[in-house]
Design an enzyme around this catalytic site. Sequence first.
Site, short mmCIF file in Angstrom:
data_model
loop_
_atom_site.label_atom_id
_atom_site.label_comp_id
_atom_site.label_asym_id
_atom_site.label_seq_id
_atom_site.Cartn_x
_atom_site.Cartn_y
_atom_site.Cartn_z
N HIS A 207 0.80 -1.23 0.00
CA HIS A 207 0.00 0.00 0.00
C HIS A 207 0.83 1.28 0.00
CE1 HIS A 207 1.00 -0.35 4.28
NE2 HIS A 207 0.83 0.95 4.32
C1 UD1 Z 1 -1.14 5.35 6.71
C2 UD1 Z 1 0.26 5.73 7.14
C3 UD1 Z 1 1.24 4.62 6.77
C4 UD1 Z 1 0.78 3.29 7.34
C5 UD1 Z 1 -0.65 3.02 6.88
C6 UD1 Z 1 -1.16 1.73 7.46
C7 UD1 Z 1 0.73 8.15 7.02
C8 UD1 Z 1 1.51 9.17 6.30
N1 UD1 Z 1 0.73 6.93 6.46
O1 UD1 Z 1 -1.14 5.26 5.29
O2 UD1 Z 1 2.49 4.90 7.33
O3 UD1 Z 1 1.62 2.26 6.88
O4 UD1 Z 1 -1.47 4.11 7.30
O5 UD1 Z 1 -2.34 1.30 6.90
O6 UD1 Z 1 0.18 8.43 8.06
N2 UD1 Z 1 -8.74 4.76 3.49
C9 UD1 Z 1 -10.00 4.21 3.65
N3 UD1 Z 1 -10.37 3.82 4.90
C10 UD1 Z 1 -9.58 3.95 5.98
C11 UD1 Z 1 -8.32 4.54 5.80
C12 UD1 Z 1 -7.90 4.92 4.56
O7 UD1 Z 1 -10.75 4.04 2.71
O8 UD1 Z 1 -10.01 3.57 7.08
C13 UD1 Z 1 -8.28 5.14 2.14
C14 UD1 Z 1 -8.62 6.55 1.79
O9 UD1 Z 1 -9.12 6.57 0.50
C15 UD1 Z 1 -7.30 7.28 1.81
C16 UD1 Z 1 -6.29 6.20 1.60
O10 UD1 Z 1 -6.89 4.98 2.05
O11 UD1 Z 1 -7.20 8.26 0.85
C17 UD1 Z 1 -5.02 6.45 2.37
O12 UD1 Z 1 -5.26 6.62 3.78
P1 UD1 Z 1 -4.26 7.51 4.69
O13 UD1 Z 1 -4.71 7.48 6.10
O14 UD1 Z 1 -4.07 8.84 4.07
O15 UD1 Z 1 -2.87 6.80 4.56
P2 UD1 Z 1 -2.49 5.26 4.47
O16 UD1 Z 1 -2.14 4.93 3.07
O17 UD1 Z 1 -3.52 4.41 5.14
#
Ligand code: UD1
Length: 367
Positions: A207
């Site tokens: 991811h």
């Molecule tokens: C975040 C952390 C990363 C960690 C990861 C674990 C940062 C910079 N990154 O990345 O270090 O390895 O979490 O999973 O903090 N989304 C959902 N549902 C959720 C969460 C996210 O649909 O519950 C989707 C959203 O579309 C979002 C994307 O995933 O745009 C990314 O989520 P985000 O929290 O920005 O970062 P992660 O990629 O999860």
Amino acid sequence: MKKIISVVGTRPNFMKISPIYKAFQKYQDHIVHMICHTGQHFDKNMSDYFLRDLDIPEPDYNLGVGSASHAMQTAKIMMEFEKVCLKENPDLITVVGDVNSTLACALVATKIGIRVAHIEAGLRSFDRTMPEEINRILTDQLSDFLFVTEQSGLDNLNNEGIDINKIFFVGNIMIDSLIHNLPKIKKSNILNKLKLKKKEFILLTMHRPNNVDNQHNLKNILNILNSVQEKIKIIYSIHPRSAERIKQFGLEKTVERMANFVRTEPLKYIDFLNLTLNCKAVITDSGGIQEETTFLGVPCITIRENTERPVTVTKGTNLIVGSDKEKIMKALNKVLKNKWKKGSIPELWHGKTAERIVKVLRNEYFN
Ligand code: UD1
């Protein structure tokens, strides 16, 4: 009475806070311990199920910030967390890992004179294109207590000139959770549910922005995984970010054509670790999974150019292969021929980290 607020925000934070929560419970007469969930992760299977599986109570606060750009997400967390700090006026906050919630809350607390403890301090990938690396460096600069998991963490903090009196080598808190939950993990029936046989599949997580947000890179990795699944089944516990990108880049058909490549929803903690324990090897770009596989002695092929957790390579079962097809296929062949290095468990990864952390804080705040 002292007050401590522990911050969680994302999936990899929950297993780090659970042991701390339990350790503080023993000192309820001296410490009010509260949990604040920023809401960075909000899906049931990225958040709620983890809280439940890890016996973490309903957080005292949920800031509900959700996803946004880095600046927006960090800013929203800061605005909401400042209100919590002003209302509760804690003596200390604890933050874990390296996500946006970690840095945002550390910054808020420091600026209003609240002390910060960073659990999993000192890790460095030396790759500033990773958002997590920026979060790590800055959080460590702000923190008053730096709890370190491995020797490289001590070396990095020393090199950065951090006051040695603030640094404590306590081991790996995530391994506390793993050890505590091992009986439950062994009982999970996820193998049956997914119709899998022990050691006959590869477990995949992927991811990282560098792997999935760039169309060229994602295509390249899927092409490599296509060759892998011709040799052994792949189970992909897919993060919402990656699911979105596969759709956005029109790669659905490519994935569907891979007959031995099975996608699942993000798996629950207990089920995921059961699969980790029972797979032939893990292919991942996660940080924490490199550590869990090292503890469990499971081969780990890391599809990144670097790691902030070098002990998993020098002592553990981890190998860094980047996105180079030749390296990945060579590693896979080693796995399939049972020729993977054995590895050993790093120093102090024995399930007593939360106790050590609480001991340090007890000496500071009450006795
Ligand atoms: C975040 C952390 C990363 C960690 C990861 C674990 C940062 C910079 N990154 O990345 O270090 O390895 O979490 O999973 O903090 N989304 C959902 N549902 C959720 C969460 C996210 O649909 O519950 C989707 C959203 O579309 C979002 C994307 O995933 O745009 C990314 O989520 P985000 O929290 O920005 O970062 P992660 O990629 O999860």
